[in-house]
Design an enzyme around this catalytic site. Structure first.
Site, short mmCIF file in Angstrom:
data_model
loop_
_atom_site.label_atom_id
_atom_site.label_comp_id
_atom_site.label_asym_id
_atom_site.label_seq_id
_atom_site.Cartn_x
_atom_site.Cartn_y
_atom_site.Cartn_z
CD GLU A 1 47.77 113.81 76.70
OE1 GLU A 1 47.60 114.26 75.57
OE2 GLU A 1 47.92 114.53 77.69
N GLY B 1 47.24 118.32 79.03
CA GLY B 1 45.78 118.21 79.05
C GLY B 1 45.07 119.35 78.35
N GLY B 2 45.85 120.24 77.74
CA GLY B 2 45.22 121.32 76.97
C GLY B 2 44.26 120.77 75.93
N GLY B 3 44.61 119.60 75.39
CA GLY B 3 43.75 118.95 74.40
C GLY B 3 42.72 118.01 75.02
CG ASP C 1 51.52 113.55 74.59
OD1 ASP C 1 51.15 114.31 73.68
OD2 ASP C 1 50.79 113.22 75.54
N GLY C 2 53.30 115.81 73.33
CA GLY C 2 53.58 117.22 73.55
C GLY C 2 53.36 117.61 75.00
CB ALA C 3 54.40 119.38 77.46
CG ASP C 4 49.10 122.05 77.53
OD1 ASP C 4 48.91 122.35 76.34
OD2 ASP C 4 48.51 121.11 78.10
C1 5RP Z 1 46.72 117.15 75.08
C2 5RP Z 1 48.05 117.57 75.56
C3 5RP Z 1 48.99 118.13 74.57
O1 5RP Z 1 50.18 117.43 74.62
C4 5RP Z 1 49.25 119.57 74.89
O2 5RP Z 1 48.03 120.25 74.99
C5 5RP Z 1 50.13 120.24 73.82
O3 5RP Z 1 49.40 120.38 72.64
P1 5RP Z 1 50.00 121.03 71.33
O4 5RP Z 1 50.98 120.07 70.77
O5 5RP Z 1 48.78 121.21 70.45
O6 5RP Z 1 50.62 122.36 71.68
O7 5RP Z 1 48.40 117.45 76.70
O8 5RP Z 1 45.89 116.70 76.12
#
Ligand code: 5RP
Length: 224
Positions: A103, A95-97, A81-84
């Site tokens: 998650e 949680g930006g998304g 997974d990604g991260a902010d």
């Molecule tokens: C979604 C998240 C994403 O991992 C986070 O927002 C990073 O998103 P991106 O890959 O678009 O930069 O937590 O809830």
């Protein structure tokens, strides 16, 4: 190098963590979208995926990858997974998304958390990115006041003027002005507030490893 190219680079690097016959956890966001596309392109022979959002489930299914319900499976080999934001210990803001609750659930069920992120996400102290907190709507006013008492400003996430609704049917507060020097203590505290479904600090479920996209290539950060 463009942020998009860095995201594509770490998404491809994460394929090395996918083993034939294993079940993987798949997160949400633009970096993960690239990972799902790469998985589809190579026709990875894993057993299937557990997803953290309806959006990722739809993308996985469209690429021929079997999606399992998290409730029906046991331990997941690896969660990608990604991260902010991510700090030097692998603690993250996520949680930006809007998918933070699922998650955290999938991460908690996984042996390893591989964070894929471009270098802009690496920070000294978490909190510059507004912290997402999923809440039960009726608790909104009190939770906003509790953050105000901490000197922070919580804002209800809206899209086109109406409250954003998560996959779980709840709302999100984005909290500005935090400086989270002890992510684990902060997560444990805010998680106890009545009406908080999930706080977007991932300290208990921190990353085991981060594949960080830089113009010089992928830097692998391993967290003990
Ligand atoms: C979604 C998240 C994403 O991992 C986070 O927002 C990073 O998103 P991106 O890959 O678009 O930069 O937590 O809830």
């Amino acid at each position: 190098m463009m942020q998009d190219a860095l995201k594509a680079m770490v998404a491809r690097a994460a394929l090395a963590y996918v083993n034939p016959g294993e079940l993987i956890g798949v997160g949400t966001g633009s970096t993960v979208d690239k990972f799902i596309d790469a998985l589809g392109l190579i026709g990875a022979e894993m057993a299937g995926a557990v997803s953290s959002s309806n959006a990722s489930s739809a993308r996985l299914t469209a690429r021929g990858i079997r999606v399992f319900d998290c409730a029906d499976v046991g331990e997941i080999a690896v969660y990608i997974d990604g991260a902010d934001e991510i700090d030097a210990n692998g603690c993250m803001i996520k949680g930006g998304g809007g998918a933070l609750t699922r998650e955290k659930i999938v991460a908690a069920q996984s042996r390893q958390f591989i964070c894929i992120a471009d270098e802009s996400k690496k920070v000294e102290v978490l909190g510059h990115f507004p912290l997402p907190v999923e809440i039960i709507p009726m608790a909104r006013g009190r939770i906003m006041r509790q953050f105000a008492e901490m000197g922070a400003r919580a804002q209800l996430r809206c899209v086109d003027g109406v409250p954003y609704v998560t996959d779980n049917g709840q709302h999100i507060l984005d909290v500005h002005g935090l400086h989270i020097t002890n992510p684990l203590a902060f997560e444990e505290d805010v998680s106890q507030w009545p009406g908080v479904v999930c706080v977007g600090v991932f300290a208990r479920q921190r990353a085991s490893c981060c594949l960080l996209g830089t113009p010089g290539g992928v830097r692998t950060l391993n967290f003990a």
